[in-house]
Design an enzyme around this catalytic site. Sequence first.
Site, PDB file in Angstrom:
ATOM      1  N   SER A 196       0.777  -1.101  -0.016  1.00 31.83           N
ATOM      2  CA  SER A 196       0.033  -0.020  -0.038  1.00 31.83           C
ATOM      3  C   SER A 196       0.885   1.267  -0.043  1.00 31.83           C
ATOM      4  CB  SER A 196      -0.888   0.087   1.231  1.00 31.83           C
ATOM      5  OG  SER A 196      -1.421   1.170   1.447  1.00 31.83           O
TER       6      SER A 196
ATOM      7  N   TYR B 167      -4.127  -1.497   9.238  1.00 30.91           N
ATOM      8  CA  TYR B 167      -3.618  -1.864   7.866  1.00 30.91           C
ATOM      9  C   TYR B 167      -2.289  -1.672   7.512  1.00 30.91           C
ATOM     10  CZ  TYR B 167      -4.164  -2.007   2.777  1.00 30.91           C
ATOM     11  OH  TYR B 167      -4.025  -2.165   1.359  1.00 30.91           O
TER      12      TYR B 167
END
Length: 668
Positions: A524, A537
């Site tokens: 990410s 996350y």
Amino acid sequence: MSYFVTGATGFIGRHLVQELVDHREGEIFVLVREGSLARMETLIRHWGSDRVTPVVGDLGEADLGVAKKWVTEHRGSVDHFFHLAAIYDMTADDATNEAMNVGGTRHALGLAEALEVGCFHQVSSVAAAGDYHGRFDETMFDEGQSLPSPYHRTKFESEKIVREEATVPWRVYRPAVVVGDSQTGAMDKVDGPYYFFPLMKRMRDNLPAWLPLVGVDLGDTNVVPVDYVAAAMDHIAHLPDRDGEAFHLVNPEPQPVVETINALCAAAGAPQFATPIDRRLTRSGPLGLVPRALRPLTVLNGVVRSAPAQLVLEQTIGRLGIPAEVVAHTSFNAVFDSRRTEKALSGSGIGVPELESYARTLWTYWEENLDRSTGRDAAVREALTGKHVVITGASSGIGHVTALKVAQAGGIPVLVARGKEKLEDTRDAIELRGGTAYVYPCDLSDLEAIDRLCEAMSAELPSIDFVVNNAGRSIRRSLRLSQDRFHDFERTMQLNYFGAIRLVMGLVPKMQEQKHGHVVNVSSIGVQTNPPRFSAYVASKAALDSWSNVVASELVGDGITFTSIHMPLVRTPMIAPTKLYDKFPTISPAQAADLVVKAMVERPHEINTLLGNAGAVAHTVAPKLAFRVLNMAYQVFPDSAAAKGEVSGGTRESEQIMLAKLFKGIHW
């Protein structure tokens, strides 16, 4: 009530049969060539009905080549005969148009008369109006209009056969330019406006979306989705006392070509066109006195259709996959009056949706299913042909599209996710296009299940050439709301980190035995930018990055390499709970899948965005300033309704969108 349908394997035909299956009773006979019976059986399973019965025949033979015994047995029992088998392609040659549209209609009408059907339903086209100028209503047919192409001519002639030669009752339907399903985007081929989609993709990938482009007024077109066409035909066919009439299945309002292009460009994220000079200037004031033949749009259309211009177009935009014939017929001179059809559909709930409401759906389906650029890339084919690619999270989003692209390039996707049914749907889609795929259902948060998965794949697959760690869980929740939700951190680590490394560790022995293998981790941009509210996350993705960086140095001598893609915000089901993202600039799953393919082909250590790199540099060079900016974003962007367990709502939307556009791709 029973039906006979030609062209049931075609685009409109498939949707019409589904309408009949869903809303009507009785047997549905569908014409099929003997060599296409297997494909028809697949379609029958898709329709989900045992009322659909194949009838072997051929469009090129008298009475469609249907056995006389069958005709005798069913004479007088077929209420509705739908003739859809035809050419709906402006680029088809004269002979093909003649055989399919004219000869096919005559043979279909012959069979319908032999069966003594209740009504013969002819699917014509607005192309029958040719180059007629002005309003063309549903009572009009032969108005002396010129027919500028084989397609226009044969559509006119096939409708004329029905009108003048039919001895059974008939109804005619004239669809406009038919595009994909407005709900699913489903389309079976590149046609009409789809020819321009590759150019829009190039514009999106190479130009900023805010850049205004200068266009010209190209007149009006008329676009309708296939689900509207099928539903309208089904409804009108069953209305009483409408025999001998024609119906325009069109958008009631003409759609300027430039506005249509801009709606699709907006859906693609590409720049849009402005027209400094359009019909408001050329049809009013002194210019309005100029004869139609000398007006700019008429002159432009005449030039484009000339032989020299067609040759030039073929050697220029033709190389981009846009046929010159299509450019010559992008607009209609006629305005199609559909008041009869609108009245017939009144109260049914059937209408033409606005293109803007489903343009993104059309684009997404094309980008994921019809864009063939991956398969045409020689470097991609060389890297992936015959290679087994394990893809986690392959049932939807990035993983699903990656699987389609891998198969398109000759690779063999190995599909992994929890839902077996969705994986099988993906495999079926790949196999229908001539590819091969394997399905391995597995809950990747269950470490023992992963061990069994690795044992099975290592034993059953001849090789494991690539592993794409795509499956993941995202949680957007501030620390303030996470005090009693420690399981959020456990769940993200379990799937995003422990599950991913357990899979790689289980497959490493197979790759060491092969002396090659490449692992792609879909990480990410948050690992570089550290956005607030994503502590669970981002931490799990950062852990996977760090683990991969360490073991990469241990395994490189065995021919095993790693790539981490610091992916920006992607429009997938994973971000759906955060309604704030609906208005944010995102990349599509297909764009994300292109990055995954690039990682497999080029095998870099990392794939980053410019903004992600800037964020990483900012945290290194000016960490205090970076955290101040992030805190400002923390104040502007609230916790999502899903995070708070509330119904969505909020304020400061303009500030949020401004920041989202400025820092495009970051998970706020």
